[in-house]
Design an enzyme around this catalytic site. Structure first.
Site, PDB file in Angstrom:
ATOM      1  N   GLU A 205       0.845  -1.208   0.000  1.00 59.67           N
ATOM      2  CA  GLU A 205       0.000   0.000   0.000  1.00 59.67           C
ATOM      3  C   GLU A 205       0.878   1.256   0.000  1.00 59.67           C
ATOM      4  OE1 GLU A 205      -3.206  -0.205   2.884  1.00 59.67           O
ATOM      5  OE2 GLU A 205      -4.006  -2.019   1.942  1.00 59.67           O
ATOM      6  N   GLU A 339      -4.804  -8.885  -0.141  1.00 62.82           N
ATOM      7  CA  GLU A 339      -5.532  -8.557   1.096  1.00 62.82           C
ATOM      8  C   GLU A 339      -7.001  -8.431   0.734  1.00 62.82           C
ATOM      9  OE1 GLU A 339      -4.173  -5.462   3.754  1.00 62.82           O
ATOM     10  OE2 GLU A 339      -2.082  -5.893   3.277  1.00 62.82           O
TER      11      GLU A 339
END
Ligand code: AHR
Length: 535
Positions: A205, A339
């Site tokens: 991220e 995820e």
């Protein structure tokens, strides 16, 4: 004595069976079962359903690692070199293909030297509750853990606060076979043989907790890591080469499509000096940030709303796959949903930074719907890691000191084991519609595949929480004789397994024999069913 006892227990069994049938008849849904015709064409095999779609994610977060996996070798909880035996046995049974570690956001603040050798650096974990991170679980312990469960390592290197040299040294430490200083240090720390690193995450991220980078800045940095962070394991030079996964999107808005465009456009023109094998995508089922839905103690409104939201995964994959197709029509770069899962409000009384939630029948259905979406996109989606393996978010396993309980999501993963490395087979059906308030979603979902041994497997999810489904299975070109497998359901949409009542949501056998050339399966409301088909 023995025959009399046996006779008494047989009568008792017969009596209990009658009582059970009567109770079932009383409790049986009164609505007529919805009829669904499933047509399967086994002569038209599709893409491989990669076993890595069933990957797990274990971050240094809350009790995911400490207590969940690691208890230390002096613990009274049975363990092997500090790793819980009960957890290892449970995970072996679901054949975890890979484990992503050490994060998550944690990865971009992780310094691997803190977690090797006899003296470990004690630090803080600012992302997740600001608690002490003792680093007693480091590289060797992680590798021991994945070895014990028979899995592969997906290591995410620190691209945020770390340097390319730090990451390159870590890979050399783990994988070098020749007598370098780092190889000798690894051997001195107890592991002379090089470790295998199957997957390498190039940051996490990076558009947010990984450094809030622009796509262009990330790309420049990622290329450096891609080039210099090398795997030296001789067993991974020709075959089984390490897959490098770049940070990808975290949603469907323009900010994310721009990110995918930037990375994939660069990939199209990449030279020998850098490469990627995958683009990661993160997508949680949340409805609205911050996550506030209850993980237990909810009703049909929240059931319908969450499941409706989770189906957005399909559009998200389509959107980013379309961009990837422009620059990589041969689909060399995998989309790796590393995820995903339901993210709800923290359980009352828990540390909000520990992301503790219960896991209900709704999560089992959510898991099945998403796995089926991944399988339908198996030509591009070749990896997925549910968040997270133990005690965090949509977990497989919950622990509390010496206690352990398997969640409904765990059982879905167990039931889907035959789909690992199977070959997708197209299924057509009219799903119908389950409506609740403002929400309408497909009443049933299904997928089919041929397992490695050539057997045909079918999964059917009955989303409708009130109405049973009567499914007629037609497999073209095959005279189907019977089907058998397991079905998972429970009395309520928010039924959960607890330490006190661990078997509230567990699979039970289901089977059907063909009658008059037809194979009919009776599926309970809100259920996940996996059967193999015999001809
Ligand atoms: O899984 C919890 C967190 O969610 C991860 O650390 C991060 O990558 C994501 O935002």
């Amino acid at each position: 004595m023995a025959p009399a006892t046996a006779h008494r227990s047989e009568s008792m069994r017969a009596f209990l069976a009658i009582v059970t049938l009567v109770v079932m008849a009383v409790a049986a849904p009164t609505m007529a079962a919805q009829k669904v015709e499933l047509s399967i064409d086994a002569s038209k095999p599709g893409a491989k359903v990669d076993r890595n779609l069933f990957g797990q994610f274990a971050e240094h977060l809350g009790h995911g690692i400490y207590d969940g996996i690691w208890v230390g070798s002096d613990s009274t909880i049975p363990n092997t070199r500090g790793i819980r035996n009960d957890v290892v046995a449970a995970l072996k049974a679901i054949q975890v293909p890979n484990v992503r570690w050490p994060g998550g956001c944690f990865a971009d603040e992780y310094h691997w030297r803190d977690g090797i050798g006899p003296q470990r650096a004690v630090r803080l974990n600012p992302n997740w509750g600001g608690v002490i991170e003792p680093n007693t679980f480091g590289t060797h312990e992680f590798m021991d853990f994945i070895d014990q469960i028979g899995s592969a390592a997906y290591v995410s290197v620190n691209l945020g606060s770390g340097s390319p040299k730090e990451a390159a040294d870590w890979l050399e430490y783990m994988t070098a076979a020749q007598a370098t200083t780092l190889e000798k240090e690894r051997a001195a720390n107890g592991h002379p043989a090089p470790y295998k690193v199957a997957w390498l995450g190039l940051g996490n991220e990076s558009w947010d907790c990984g450094g809030n980078m622009t796509p262009e800045y990330y790309l420049d940095r990622m290329k450096i890591f891609s080039h210099f962070v090398r795997n030296y394991n001789p067993a991974q030079t020709e075959q089984n080469q390490m897959l490098k996964i770049a940070v990808g999107p975290g949603g469907g808005e323009q900010r994310w499509t721009d990110w995918t465009e930037t990375v994939m456009k660069a990939y199209q023109q990449h030279t020998w000096s850098w490469d990627i094998s995958g683009l990661s995508m993160h997508s949680y089922t949340v409805v609205k940030w911050p996550p506030a839905f209850k993980s237990v103690g909810f009703g049909e409104d929240e059931y319908a709303q969450i499941l409706k939201a989770t189906l957005e995964m399909d559009d998200l994959i389509k959107k980013h796959s379309a961009i990837m197709d422009k620059y990589d029509p041969q689909k060399k770069v995998a989309l790796v949903v590393d995820e995903w899962g339901g993210w709800y409000g923290p359980l009352p009384g828990s540390n909000p930074g520990f992301l503790v939630q219960q896991n209900s029948l709704r999560d089992a259905i959510l898991a099945a719907l998403n796995i089926n979406i991944f399988a339908r996109h198996a030509d591009r989606v070749r990896g997925a890691n549910i968040a997270q393996m133990i005690n965090v978010l949509q977990a497989m396993i919950l622990t509390d000191h010496e206690k352990m309980v398997l969640t409904p999501t765990y059982y879905v993963y167990k039931m889907y084991v035959p789909f690992q490395d199977s070959t997708f087979v197209p299924v057509t059906f009219d799903a119908g519609s389950y409506k609740h308030g403002d929400f309408a979603l497909p009443r049933v979902d299904a997928m089919a595949a041929k397992s490695k041994d050539g057997k045909l497997w079918v999964e059917i999810t009955n989303v409708d929480p009130k109405q049973a489904a009567e499914v007629e299975l037609n497999v073209s070109g095959i005279n189907v004789k019977s089907a058998s497998g397991e079905t998972l359901t429970a009395p309520k949409v928010d039924s959960v397994n607890t330490f006190e009542a661990p078997n509230s949501v567990v699979p039970k056998p289901i089977s059907a024999k063909a009658q008059g050339g037809k194979l009919i399966l009776q599926l309970e409301p809100k259920s996940v069913t996996v059967v193999s088909v015999e001809q």
